[in-house]
Design an enzyme around this catalytic site. Structure first.
Site, mmCIF file in Angstrom:
data_model
loop_
_atom_site.group_PDB
_atom_site.id
_atom_site.type_symbol
_atom_site.label_atom_id
_atom_site.label_comp_id
_atom_site.label_asym_id
_atom_site.label_seq_id
_atom_site.Cartn_x
_atom_site.Cartn_y
_atom_site.Cartn_z
ATOM 1 N N HIS A 98 6.863 8.103 -3.837
ATOM 2 C CA HIS A 98 6.296 8.523 -5.116
ATOM 3 C C HIS A 98 6.341 7.363 -6.114
ATOM 4 O O HIS A 98 7.279 6.562 -6.102
ATOM 5 C CB HIS A 98 7.059 9.719 -5.674
ATOM 6 C CG HIS A 98 7.160 10.863 -4.725
ATOM 7 N ND1 HIS A 98 6.047 11.498 -4.222
ATOM 8 C CD2 HIS A 98 8.227 11.477 -4.166
ATOM 9 C CE1 HIS A 98 6.429 12.457 -3.394
ATOM 10 N NE2 HIS A 98 7.738 12.466 -3.345
ATOM 11 N N ARG A 273 1.367 8.299 1.101
ATOM 12 C CA ARG A 273 1.885 8.528 2.454
ATOM 13 C C ARG A 273 1.937 7.229 3.243
ATOM 14 O O ARG A 273 1.051 6.389 3.147
ATOM 15 C CB ARG A 273 1.032 9.571 3.160
ATOM 16 C CG ARG A 273 1.157 10.947 2.513
ATOM 17 C CD ARG A 273 0.220 11.977 3.102
ATOM 18 N NE ARG A 273 0.476 13.276 2.485
ATOM 19 C CZ ARG A 273 -0.037 13.677 1.326
ATOM 20 N NH1 ARG A 273 -0.860 12.867 0.683
ATOM 21 N NH2 ARG A 273 0.250 14.858 0.832
#
Length: 395
Positions: A98, A273
């Site tokens: 993140h 990702r």
């Protein structure tokens, strides 16, 4: 004080039994991955104050300061700044990271400028916020969190005896730590897909039947040929005992593998990702966000307040604060009051909530998996014989 009606998210990696068992319901036969509690627009909880169920997001929007408290609104705007979940993983989640606040704001602005639709599968930034997370295990909980020291990762790769892994191990041993981790992760994610699939298959075959490699063999079964299987070997493997937690800061690569836990996070959808997924992997943006620093995973144990008995999972963010209480039958009731909104979640036994709000005195009983919303400033007394988690804002 309001009982919450919550939504279960049926992601494919979810357990078919863990949430139904906790809630005392019959399994549907379908995966039940996450139970969301809060005001996230994707699946807001609902409350009923006499006019039928309403999304909590709409209730808050009608009176932000009255529901959330002045300090919370001043710090984080007119929305509940966290999302609370029960998470039940039966298969690995994607390997992900993140952004921090500055990266999220810059990434969002760039994608808006380029006209990337918010719902586009290749969109990275759905909002301008960071997304720190905390997971607290209710059962043994397995995950990957943060980079190993490169020498340890090299030893792990070498132990498989696969020729295709030797160049990565050599880099990990020869270069400075941060540079080595960056170079190897970049190489894994940008290599020829067919060639990499062969290397992953050879690694999975070498790992079969070896306990120290069981987690990676399992990843390869779920994601055959995925370079994320090898990227996972760069990370710390963690098994939490019930009650232990992990805090996941910006830039720290991680993946949940299995188990049931309570998760709380800043109310953001920003995910980049790295692998173990069929979804979009933006390698250049990922490499900009990842912190290439080896670290201990930092298992958290709650710190108890000797006066109140409340145990808090200390984290360095303000959007959320998670704590728990063990309620003992016959003991004096605990009183909780906060200047911000609170969510209370029962995970074992039962909890009785007695409150004095604008609608007068009220009492709620929560069984496992059930939760309640407490507006800012409302006082609630807690009793019972169960375990109760409390989520609020650290203002």
């Amino acid at each position: 004080m309001d009982r919450l009606e919550n939504t279960v998210r049926p992601y494919a990696w979810g357990s078919t039994t863990a949430l139904p068992e906790l809630l005392g319901e019959d399994p549907t036969g379908q995966p039940q991955a996450e139970l969301w509690m809060g005001a996230h627009p994707g699946a807001p909880s609902r409350i009923d104050r006499g006019a039928g169920p309403q999304p909590l997001s709409e209730v808050i929007a009608a009176d932000p300061e009255g529901e959330l408290g002045e300090e919370s609104v001043r710090a984080y705007g007119p929305r509940l700044p966290f999302l609370l979940k029960l998470l039940a993983a039966a298969a690995p989640l994607s390997l992900q990271v993140h952004p921090d606040n500055a990266q999220a704001a810059a990434g969002y602005a760039d994608e808006e400028k380029r006209g990337v639709p918010l719902d586009a599968p290749h969109r990275n930034y759905k909002d301008t916020s960071h997304k720190p997370e905390l997971i607290c295990a209710l059962t043994p909980f397995e995950g990957l969190c943060g980079f190993r020291h490169p020498q340890e990762a090299a030893t792990l790769l070498e132990g498989l005896g696969v020729d295709g892994l030797k160049p990565y191990a050599d880099i990990l041993r020869a270069h400075p730590e941060g540079d080595a981790l960056r170079e190897v992760l970049t190489a894994l994610l940008t290599a020829d897909r067919d060639e990499m699939a062969g290397t992953v298959a050879a690694a999975a075959e070498a790992a079969a039947g070896r306990p120290e490699y069981a987690v990676y063999a399992d990843l390869a079964r779920h994601y055959p040929g995925d370079p994320g299987v090898l990227a996972a070997m760069l990370l710390n493997h963690v098994v939490l005992r019930p009650g232990e937690g992990l805090f996941l800061a910006a830039g720290v690569p991680h993946a949940y593998l299995s188990g049931l836990g309570v998760e709380i996070m800043a109310n953001s959808d920003n995910v980049l990702r790295c692998g173990l997924t069929p979804k979009h992997v933006d390698v250049p943006e990922l490499l900009r966000v990842v912190r290439f620093e080896p670290s201990d995973p930092g298992v958290l144990r709650p710190e108890a307040d000797e006066r109140t008995g409340e145990e808090t999972y200390e984290t360095p963010v303000g959007e959320f604060r998670l704590s728990r209480r063990t309620l003992v039958p016959g003991a004096e009731a605990h009183t909780v009051r906060a200047p911000a909104a609170q969510l209370l979640l029962c995970t074992a036994g039962s909890a009785v909530l007695r409150g004095e709000g604008s609608g007068g005195a009220r009492e709620l009983t929560l069984s496992p998996g059930r939760s309640a919303y407490i507006p800012a400033g409302e006082t609630v007394r807690l009793s019972g014989d169960g375990t109760l988690f409390r989520a609020t804002v650290a203002v």
